[in-house]
Enzyme design. Structure first.
Site, PDB file in Angstrom:
ATOM      1  N   CYS A  92       1.254  -1.131  -0.209  1.00  0.00           N
ATOM      2  CA  CYS A  92       0.322  -0.084  -0.187  1.00  0.00           C
ATOM      3  C   CYS A  92       0.709   1.036   0.231  1.00  0.00           C
ATOM      4  O   CYS A  92       2.018   1.285   0.904  1.00  0.00           O
ATOM      5  CB  CYS A  92      -0.498  -0.199   0.934  1.00  0.00           C
ATOM      6  SG  CYS A  92      -1.713   1.484   0.999  1.00  0.00           S
ATOM      7  N   CYS A  95       0.543   3.009   3.982  1.00  0.00           N
ATOM      8  CA  CYS A  95       0.706   2.655   4.853  1.00  0.00           C
ATOM      9  C   CYS A  95       1.824   1.931   4.846  1.00  0.00           C
ATOM     10  O   CYS A  95       2.293   1.109   6.200  1.00  0.00           O
ATOM     11  CB  CYS A  95      -0.410   2.232   5.877  1.00  0.00           C
ATOM     12  SG  CYS A  95      -1.325   0.246   5.378  1.00  0.00           S
ATOM     13  N   CYS A 140      -7.006  -1.493   1.589  1.00  0.00           N
ATOM     14  CA  CYS A 140      -5.949  -1.576   2.345  1.00  0.00           C
ATOM     15  C   CYS A 140      -6.697  -1.528   3.962  1.00  0.00           C
ATOM     16  O   CYS A 140      -7.300  -1.203   4.244  1.00  0.00           O
ATOM     17  CB  CYS A 140      -4.615  -0.713   2.603  1.00  0.00           C
ATOM     18  SG  CYS A 140      -3.790  -0.998   3.699  1.00  0.00           S
ATOM     19  N   CYS A 143      -4.754   1.342   6.788  1.00  0.00           N
ATOM     20  CA  CYS A 143      -5.422   1.956   6.650  1.00  0.00           C
ATOM     21  C   CYS A 143      -6.388   2.878   5.911  1.00  0.00           C
ATOM     22  O   CYS A 143      -6.652   3.924   5.593  1.00  0.00           O
ATOM     23  CB  CYS A 143      -3.779   3.327   6.000  1.00  0.00           C
ATOM     24  SG  CYS A 143      -4.007   2.900   4.292  1.00  0.00           S
ATOM     25  N   CYS A 163      -8.048  -5.454  -9.669  1.00  0.00           N
ATOM     26  CA  CYS A 163      -7.665  -4.632 -10.336  1.00  0.00           C
ATOM     27  C   CYS A 163      -6.980  -3.251  -9.913  1.00  0.00           C
ATOM     28  O   CYS A 163      -8.023  -3.077  -9.328  1.00  0.00           O
ATOM     29  CB  CYS A 163      -8.489  -4.489 -11.403  1.00  0.00           C
ATOM     30  SG  CYS A 163      -8.718  -3.531 -13.098  1.00  0.00           S
TER      31      CYS A 163
END
Length: 174
Positions: A92, A95, A140, A143, A163
């Protein structure tokens, strides 16, 4: 895919549910919630859930902020990660939580980095009704940053296509 949660809940891989305070750029609830099996959200007290929009803006580029915090979509075929073929992990961009292994990446032809599976406990999903039809949006787990949408038209063994917006990811070589 079956949508079992309301707009204000997020189903995590592994089963835990999160309460969202309008995830589109607002700070999420820090109260730990549980799923039907009593599994707690292990990221409920994460510092990433308490950042303000101003703090996110200081940390992210404008395109990354718009995707991760405002659920925007980057233009297709613009991410350098489309051509990334190294062995490693996709994280991510907000984070730094590891989300996907390079071993699950494939060229879907859509113009966005695509994966047929996510790392355990890394993502949460919820229904997205912004278009005429319902899609499954994923974020995510730590976060709550928007990553992309998952579809049921991917390759074996899962048949899924995660995607992902490339600007919402970083890649780390193994």
């Amino acid at each position: 895919m079956k949508h079992l949660l309301s707009r204000r809940a997020l189903l995590l891989s592994g089963g835990a549910a999160l309460g969202l305070a309008a995830c589109s750029g607002n700070t999420a609830s820090s109260a730990a919630e549980t799923d039907n099996a009593g599994n707690a959200d292990k990221y409920a007290d994460s510092k990433w859930r308490n950042l303000t929009n101003a703090e996110w803006r200081d940390q992210l580029s404008e395109p990354a902020f718009n995707v991760l915090r405002r659920e925007d979509t980057e233009r297709a075929f613009t991410s350098p990660l489309n051509k990334e073929n190294g062995e490693g992990t996709y994280h991510c961009a907000g984070c730094d939580l590891a989300l996907f292994s390079s071993g699950t990446k494939f060229d879907s032809g859509t113009g966005w980095p695509s994966f047929w599976d996510a790392l355990p406990g890394a993502l949460g999903t919820r229904p997205d009704r912004k278009l005429i039809y319902v899609r499954t949006e994923y974020h995510c787990a730590r976060c709550l940053g928007h990553q992309g949408h998952v579809f049921e038209d991917g390759p074996a063994p899962t048949g899924l296509r995660y995607c992902n917006n490339g600007v919402a990811l970083t890649f780390k070589l193994a």
